[in-house]
Motif scaffolding. Structure first.
Motif, PDB file in Angstrom:
ATOM      1  N   ASP A  81      -5.868  19.293  13.641  1.00  0.00           N
ATOM      2  CA  ASP A  81      -7.028  19.261  14.530  1.00  0.00           C
ATOM      3  C   ASP A  81      -7.534  17.826  14.655  1.00  0.00           C
ATOM      4  OD1 ASP A  81      -9.232  20.067  16.045  1.00  0.00           O
ATOM      5  OD2 ASP A  81     -10.450  20.401  14.248  1.00  0.00           O
ATOM      6  N   LYS A  82      -7.379  17.235  15.846  1.00  0.00           N
ATOM      7  CA  LYS A  82      -7.897  15.898  16.169  1.00  0.00           C
ATOM      8  C   LYS A  82      -7.399  14.837  15.194  1.00  0.00           C
ATOM      9  CE  LYS A  82     -11.931  17.887  18.275  1.00  0.00           C
ATOM     10  NZ  LYS A  82     -13.191  18.482  17.966  1.00  0.00           N
ATOM     11  N   CYS A  83      -6.090  14.765  15.001  1.00  0.00           N
ATOM     12  CA  CYS A  83      -5.481  13.794  14.093  1.00  0.00           C
ATOM     13  C   CYS A  83      -4.624  12.815  14.880  1.00  0.00           C
ATOM     14  CB  CYS A  83      -4.594  14.499  13.067  1.00  0.00           C
ATOM     15  SG  CYS A  83      -5.488  15.624  12.009  1.00  0.00           S
ATOM     16  N   ARG A  84      -4.376  11.675  14.272  1.00  0.00           N
ATOM     17  CA  ARG A  84      -3.438  10.686  14.803  1.00  0.00           C
ATOM     18  C   ARG A  84      -2.265  10.642  13.827  1.00  0.00           C
ATOM     19  NH1 ARG A  84      -2.461   5.268  13.766  1.00  0.00           N
ATOM     20  NH2 ARG A  84      -1.489   4.185  15.501  1.00  0.00           N
ATOM     21  N   ILE A  85      -1.079  11.062  14.275  1.00  0.00           N
ATOM     22  CA  ILE A  85       0.102  11.116  13.419  1.00  0.00           C
ATOM     23  C   ILE A  85       1.211  10.324  14.093  1.00  0.00           C
ATOM     24  CG2 ILE A  85       1.794  12.603  12.296  1.00  0.00           C
ATOM     25  CD1 ILE A  85      -0.328  14.847  12.425  1.00  0.00           C
ATOM     26  N   VAL A  86       1.724   9.286  13.399  1.00  0.00           N
ATOM     27  CA  VAL A  86       2.766   8.416  13.939  1.00  0.00           C
ATOM     28  C   VAL A  86       3.899   8.309  12.927  1.00  0.00           C
ATOM     29  CG1 VAL A  86       3.293   6.083  14.758  1.00  0.00           C
ATOM     30  CG2 VAL A  86       1.038   7.066  15.198  1.00  0.00           C
ATOM     31  N   ASP A  87       5.133   8.537  13.371  1.00  0.00           N
ATOM     32  CA  ASP A  87       6.330   8.377  12.534  1.00  0.00           C
ATOM     33  C   ASP A  87       6.146   9.000  11.153  1.00  0.00           C
ATOM     34  OD1 ASP A  87       7.486   6.971  14.616  1.00  0.00           O
ATOM     35  OD2 ASP A  87       6.888   5.020  13.828  1.00  0.00           O
ATOM     36  N   SER A  88       5.795  10.263  11.103  1.00  0.00           N
ATOM     37  CA  SER A  88       5.510  10.936   9.840  1.00  0.00           C
ATOM     38  C   SER A  88       6.128  12.319   9.825  1.00  0.00           C
ATOM     39  CB  SER A  88       4.000  11.051   9.623  1.00  0.00           C
ATOM     40  OG  SER A  88       3.423   9.764   9.537  1.00  0.00           O
ATOM     41  N   ILE A  89       6.249  12.887   8.637  1.00  0.00           N
ATOM     42  CA  ILE A  89       6.741  14.244   8.456  1.00  0.00           C
ATOM     43  C   ILE A  89       5.652  15.034   7.733  1.00  0.00           C
ATOM     44  CG2 ILE A  89       8.472  15.683   7.320  1.00  0.00           C
ATOM     45  CD1 ILE A  89      10.455  13.362   7.745  1.00  0.00           C
ATOM     46  N   ILE A  90       5.288  16.168   8.309  1.00  0.00           N
ATOM     47  CA  ILE A  90       4.249  17.024   7.743  1.00  0.00           C
ATOM     48  C   ILE A  90       4.916  18.333   7.316  1.00  0.00           C
ATOM     49  CG2 ILE A  90       1.985  18.061   8.105  1.00  0.00           C
ATOM     50  CD1 ILE A  90       2.050  15.005   8.639  1.00  0.00           C
ATOM     51  N   LEU A  91       4.784  18.707   6.051  1.00  0.00           N
ATOM     52  CA  LEU A  91       5.415  19.925   5.546  1.00  0.00           C
ATOM     53  C   LEU A  91       4.512  21.144   5.768  1.00  0.00           C
ATOM     54  CD1 LEU A  91       7.115  18.526   2.343  1.00  0.00           C
ATOM     55  CD2 LEU A  91       8.066  18.846   4.617  1.00  0.00           C
ATOM     56  N   ASN A  92       4.983  22.307   5.372  1.00  0.00           N
ATOM     57  CA  ASN A  92       4.309  23.582   5.656  1.00  0.00           C
ATOM     58  C   ASN A  92       2.985  23.743   4.898  1.00  0.00           C
ATOM     59  OD1 ASN A  92       6.629  24.035   7.034  1.00  0.00           O
ATOM     60  ND2 ASN A  92       7.404  25.618   5.679  1.00  0.00           N
ATOM     61  N   GLY A  93       2.127  24.566   5.486  1.00  0.00           N
ATOM     62  CA  GLY A  93       0.915  25.000   4.819  1.00  0.00           C
ATOM     63  C   GLY A  93      -0.191  23.969   4.723  1.00  0.00           C
ATOM     64  N   CYS A  94      -0.114  22.894   5.495  1.00  0.00           N
ATOM     65  CA  CYS A  94      -1.135  21.834   5.423  1.00  0.00           C
ATOM     66  C   CYS A  94      -2.286  22.127   6.375  1.00  0.00           C
ATOM     67  CB  CYS A  94      -0.522  20.486   5.785  1.00  0.00           C
ATOM     68  SG  CYS A  94       0.746  19.940   4.643  1.00  0.00           S
ATOM     69  N   GLY A 104      -9.027  15.506  11.679  1.00  0.00           N
ATOM     70  CA  GLY A 104      -9.634  14.205  11.929  1.00  0.00           C
ATOM     71  C   GLY A 104      -9.082  13.066  11.089  1.00  0.00           C
ATOM     72  N   CYS A 105      -7.820  13.142  10.697  1.00  0.00           N
ATOM     73  CA  CYS A 105      -7.244  12.108   9.832  1.00  0.00           C
ATOM     74  C   CYS A 105      -6.237  11.262  10.616  1.00  0.00           C
ATOM     75  CB  CYS A 105      -6.582  12.733   8.612  1.00  0.00           C
ATOM     76  SG  CYS A 105      -5.263  13.888   9.020  1.00  0.00           S
ATOM     77  N   SER A 106      -5.804  10.166  10.000  1.00  0.00           N
ATOM     78  CA  SER A 106      -4.812   9.278  10.581  1.00  0.00           C
ATOM     79  C   SER A 106      -3.656   9.144   9.597  1.00  0.00           C
ATOM     80  CB  SER A 106      -5.439   7.909  10.858  1.00  0.00           C
ATOM     81  OG  SER A 106      -4.448   7.006  11.290  1.00  0.00           O
ATOM     82  N   ILE A 107      -2.445   9.454  10.051  1.00  0.00           N
ATOM     83  CA  ILE A 107      -1.261   9.422   9.193  1.00  0.00           C
ATOM     84  C   ILE A 107      -0.212   8.576   9.889  1.00  0.00           C
ATOM     85  CG2 ILE A 107       0.515  10.801   8.059  1.00  0.00           C
ATOM     86  CD1 ILE A 107      -1.471  13.198   8.374  1.00  0.00           C
ATOM     87  N   GLN A 108       0.290   7.556   9.192  1.00  0.00           N
ATOM     88  CA  GLN A 108       1.288   6.679   9.782  1.00  0.00           C
ATOM     89  C   GLN A 108       2.393   6.394   8.778  1.00  0.00           C
ATOM     90  OE1 GLN A 108      -0.330   3.316  11.792  1.00  0.00           O
ATOM     91  NE2 GLN A 108       1.644   2.325  12.029  1.00  0.00           N
ATOM     92  N   HIS A 109       3.636   6.610   9.195  1.00  0.00           N
ATOM     93  CA  HIS A 109       4.838   6.359   8.398  1.00  0.00           C
ATOM     94  C   HIS A 109       4.692   6.922   6.983  1.00  0.00           C
ATOM     95  CE1 HIS A 109       8.745   4.623   8.116  1.00  0.00           C
ATOM     96  NE2 HIS A 109       8.448   4.152   6.933  1.00  0.00           N
ATOM     97  N   SER A 110       4.425   8.213   6.913  1.00  0.00           N
ATOM     98  CA  SER A 110       4.176   8.873   5.635  1.00  0.00           C
ATOM     99  C   SER A 110       4.774  10.267   5.642  1.00  0.00           C
ATOM    100  CB  SER A 110       2.669   8.977   5.372  1.00  0.00           C
ATOM    101  OG  SER A 110       2.076   7.707   5.330  1.00  0.00           O
TER     102      SER A 110
END
Length: 170
Positions: free
Chosen positions: A56-69, A73-79
């Motif tokens: 919900d309202k996140c910025r995600i760049v070059d990342s992998i998000i696994l199940n159940g998260c 409103g967060c920012s995730i980059q190369h993670s």
């Protein structure tokens, strides 16, 4: 008689925590070292019966998000974000390759028994460990001092579950 098979595809030695981390993080690069989405060469893993990740309202760049998260409103980059992670508004997650070889924190839990499970409780700033000596240890994540230690089981502690609404150690 010796036979040889020349293997030219993707292979990484993941014998250490650092090499395992680096191999997983390399999958976020463009182009990745290996492509696991080719229908001609399926890639199988063990099934996890978790809900899909909610974003919900996140910025995600070059990342992998696994199940159940649950990401809000967060920012995730190369993670890589592990299973059942919860990142709330204002959290910024980014791997800094300029300090890749630096050890951020080190915690000596037990010299002779294996640590089977570790959980971080952010709202308490705790690191909770389950060890083969049948003890759970709780550490302050800032000072790394032991807060509490208690025996909980007659068998090895294989996993810890920490629920966000209450701290329950099973």
């Amino acid at each position: 008689m010796i036979q040889v098979y020349l293997f030219y595809d993707y292979w990484e030695d993941i014998g250490t925590i650092k090499s395992f981390f680096d191999a997983n993080l390399s999958l976020t690069e463009e182009p990745p070292k290996s492509e696991f989405y080719d229908p001609k060469t399926p890639f199988f893993t063990s099934a996890r019966f978790l809900p899909p990740t909610k974003v919900d309202k996140c910025r995600i760049v070059d990342s992998i998000i696994l199940n159940g998260c649950f990401l809000r409103g967060c920012s995730i980059q190369h993670s890589m974000v592990g299973i059942r992670s919860r990142l709330e508004t204002g959290v910024e997650l980014q791997v800094d390759f300029t300090h890749k070889s630096a050890r951020v924190k080190s915690l000596n839990v037990h010299r002779q028994a294996h640590v089977r499970s570790v959980k971080f409780i952010p709202n308490k700033s705790w690191i909770v460990t389950g060890v083969d000596d049948m003890f759970i240890r709780v550490y302050d994540s800032n000072s790394l001092e032991k807060i509490k230690q208690f025996e909980v089981h007659e068998d090895y502690i294989r996993t810890l579950k920490c629920y966000h609404c209450k701290i329950v150690l099973l």
